[in-house]
Design a protein around this motif. Structure first.
Motif, PDB file in Angstrom:
ATOM      1  N   TYR A   1       3.044   6.144  -2.284  1.00  0.00           N
ATOM      2  CA  TYR A   1       4.207   7.031  -2.362  1.00  0.00           C
ATOM      3  C   TYR A   1       4.601   7.329  -3.803  1.00  0.00           C
ATOM      4  CZ  TYR A   1       8.924   8.826  -1.508  1.00  0.00           C
ATOM      5  OH  TYR A   1      10.063   9.607  -1.482  1.00  0.00           O
ATOM      6  N   THR A   2       4.558   6.307  -4.666  1.00  0.00           N
ATOM      7  CA  THR A   2       5.026   6.490  -6.049  1.00  0.00           C
ATOM      8  C   THR A   2       3.912   6.894  -7.000  1.00  0.00           C
ATOM      9  OG1 THR A   2       4.650   4.168  -6.625  1.00  0.00           O
ATOM     10  CG2 THR A   2       6.812   4.741  -5.692  1.00  0.00           C
TER      11      THR A   2
ATOM     12  N   ALA B   1       6.238   0.451  -9.252  1.00  0.00           N
ATOM     13  CA  ALA B   1       6.104   1.114  -7.948  1.00  0.00           C
ATOM     14  C   ALA B   1       7.135   0.578  -6.975  1.00  0.00           C
ATOM     15  CB  ALA B   1       4.700   0.902  -7.381  1.00  0.00           C
ATOM     16  N   ALA B   2       7.305  -0.755  -6.951  1.00  0.00           N
ATOM     17  CA  ALA B   2       8.239  -1.353  -5.992  1.00  0.00           C
ATOM     18  C   ALA B   2       8.648  -2.743  -6.435  1.00  0.00           C
ATOM     19  CB  ALA B   2       7.610  -1.418  -4.604  1.00  0.00           C
TER      20      ALA B   2
ATOM     21  N   GLY C   1      13.011   5.474  -9.915  1.00  0.00           N
ATOM     22  CA  GLY C   1      12.140   6.073  -8.911  1.00  0.00           C
ATOM     23  C   GLY C   1      11.186   5.099  -8.260  1.00  0.00           C
ATOM     24  N   ALA C   2      11.526   3.812  -8.298  1.00  0.00           N
ATOM     25  CA  ALA C   2      10.725   2.795  -7.622  1.00  0.00           C
ATOM     26  C   ALA C   2      11.303   2.527  -6.233  1.00  0.00           C
ATOM     27  CB  ALA C   2      10.694   1.506  -8.439  1.00  0.00           C
ATOM     28  N   LEU C   3      10.548   1.816  -5.410  1.00  0.00           N
ATOM     29  CA  LEU C   3      10.991   1.497  -4.058  1.00  0.00           C
ATOM     30  C   LEU C   3      11.457   0.045  -3.977  1.00  0.00           C
ATOM     31  CD1 LEU C   3       8.204   3.224  -1.915  1.00  0.00           C
ATOM     32  CD2 LEU C   3      10.352   4.183  -2.779  1.00  0.00           C
TER      33      LEU C   3
ATOM     34  N   LYS D   1       0.827  -1.206   0.000  1.00  0.00           N
ATOM     35  CA  LYS D   1       0.000   0.000   0.000  1.00  0.00           C
ATOM     36  C   LYS D   1       0.861   1.256   0.000  1.00  0.00           C
ATOM     37  CE  LYS D   1      -3.550   0.257   2.735  1.00  0.00           C
ATOM     38  NZ  LYS D   1      -4.324   0.201   4.002  1.00  0.00           N
ATOM     39  N   PHE D   2       1.882   1.279   0.852  1.00  0.00           N
ATOM     40  CA  PHE D   2       2.738   2.457   0.975  1.00  0.00           C
ATOM     41  C   PHE D   2       3.477   2.730  -0.332  1.00  0.00           C
ATOM     42  CE2 PHE D   2       3.349   1.638   5.824  1.00  0.00           C
ATOM     43  CZ  PHE D   2       2.006   1.893   6.025  1.00  0.00           C
ATOM     44  N   ALA D   3       3.938   1.655  -0.980  1.00  0.00           N
ATOM     45  CA  ALA D   3       4.679   1.823  -2.231  1.00  0.00           C
ATOM     46  C   ALA D   3       3.796   2.438  -3.310  1.00  0.00           C
ATOM     47  CB  ALA D   3       5.239   0.478  -2.697  1.00  0.00           C
TER      48      ALA D   3
END
Length: 366
Positions: free
Chosen positions: A104-105, A164-165, A196-198, A99-101
């Motif tokens: 955030y992105t 995203a991640a 720019g991914a996590l 969810k956070f990823a």
């Protein structure tokens, strides 16, 4: 597959041992699937939990309490992540990370690994690879794809500005205790930074066990999000999702997450681990099993996989008969996740016992 042909009924534990309903004693090398890092009935831990039960168990996530402050202080001895979100299980920590990823992105794509295991709720299950866990629950959450673990070229092809991640286990647990290769981890870190991914390190099983607080520390790479669970509370259900970025209040939450009892369990567990230097000592307790039909022993510290040429069911059963409880990771790997309080001498006895069982059942030494 079933761990044993007949389930064992355990009734109590003390230190590294448990007893069944018939009074038989076993050396516990499963520890609740890596949960009881301090063993069973650790006196200092039990005393702290009893005291907390009589004081305050839940307060609600809208309140502050000293147990959370205590936990964060102990955690600061090991990591320096700015934000810690608390849940109740490893799979919840993974759900939060996903969810956070995305939040955030602003992106949707999550890349996971073949043979990965991240949990059984819908988001974590979508990141989990094996069909046997996924079948019957489709359609899963869209936006997930899997690439071969430890395959640098596949990572280069898959990770893009749509990602995203990337989520991975530094040591894949359910897959058979398979460590990530250094080049692969470095590539994941470089590529995610470039686009720019996590980078998410799932340390639910590997955390605390490998000689360092996080297994990712062996690679000298810092991920953007880390998930922890299992042993972090020594048996009290609790998990952590750690980041260096904030999540807007109300976007994520948990009724029980971060309750005083869970915080006390984490704080006490970490304090004992630190005081007794148990995490660092784990590295020297690794054993290498050599016997007929053993392909290799892999892992780090007290996260150990013994890879066999044959299905391991009868070896696991015979070890139980002789007083040793071990786990499996697939059909051909004996998995050891013992309490961190186990001694080197006890681990050497485990090595001899496993080698003896394998040689006895395989018809001689290899």
């Amino acid at each position: 597959m079933s761990l044993y042909r007949k389930r064992l009924r355990v009734v109590r534990g003390e230190g590294v041992y448990v007893w069944d309903s018939q009074g038989k004693k076993y050396l516990d090398l499963i520890a609740g699937i890596g949960v009881n890092v301090l063993g069973h009935n650790h006196p200092e831990w039990v005393s702290a939990i009893k005291e907390q039960l009589e004081k305050l168990v839940v307060a609600g996530p809208m309140f502050e309490h000293e147990e959370r402050d205590e936990m964060l202080e102990e955690l600061s001895h090991f990591v320096n992540y700015e934000y810690v979100y608390m849940g109740n299980s490893g799979t919840e920590a993974v759900e939060a990370a996903i969810k956070f990823a995305r939040l955030y992105t602003g992106r949707k794509e999550i890349i996971a690994m073949t043979n990965a295991f991240h949990g059984r709720t819908m988001g974590a299950l979508s990141a989990t690879w094996k069909p046997k866990y996924r079948q019957g629950f489709e359609p899963l959450v869209p936006g997930f794809k899997h690439i071969p673990f430890n395959n640098v070229e596949a990572a280069k092809e898959a990770i893009t500005k749509e990602t995203a991640a990337v989520i991975f286990e530094p040591i894949q647990g359910e897959a058979g205790i398979i460590p990530a290769k250094e080049e692969f981890v470095e590539t994941l870190r470089d590529l995610t930074e470039d686009v720019g991914a996590l980078l998410i390190a799932d340390e639910v099983q590997s955390g605390l066990r490998t000689g360092k607080f996080l297994a990712i520390e062996h690679y000298k790479v810092e991920p953007d999000i880390v998930t922890m669970g299992k042993g972090i509370g020594n048996g009290i259900p609790v998990s952590l999702t750690m980041t260096n970025f904030d999540v807007e209040r109300g976007k994520h939450g948990s009724t029980f997450g971060g309750n005083p009892l869970a915080c006390k369990a984490v704080a006490t567990t970490l304090r004992i681990l630190r005081k007794e230097n148990l995490i660092e000592k784990a590295e020297e307790k690794f054993i290498e099993v050599k016997a007929k039909d053993v392909v290799m022993t892999r892992g780090k510290g007290l996260m150990i996989g013994i890879v066999m040429r044959k299905p391991v069911g009868r070896f696991v059963e015979e070890l139980q008969n002789r007083g040793y409880l071990v786990h499996t990771a697939g059909q051909r790997v004996i998995r050891l996740l013992p309490p961190l309080i186990i001694s080197k001498e006890q681990m050497n006895k485990v090595k001899s016992a496993i080698e003896g069982v394998i040689n006895d059942l395989s018809g001689g030494e290899g």
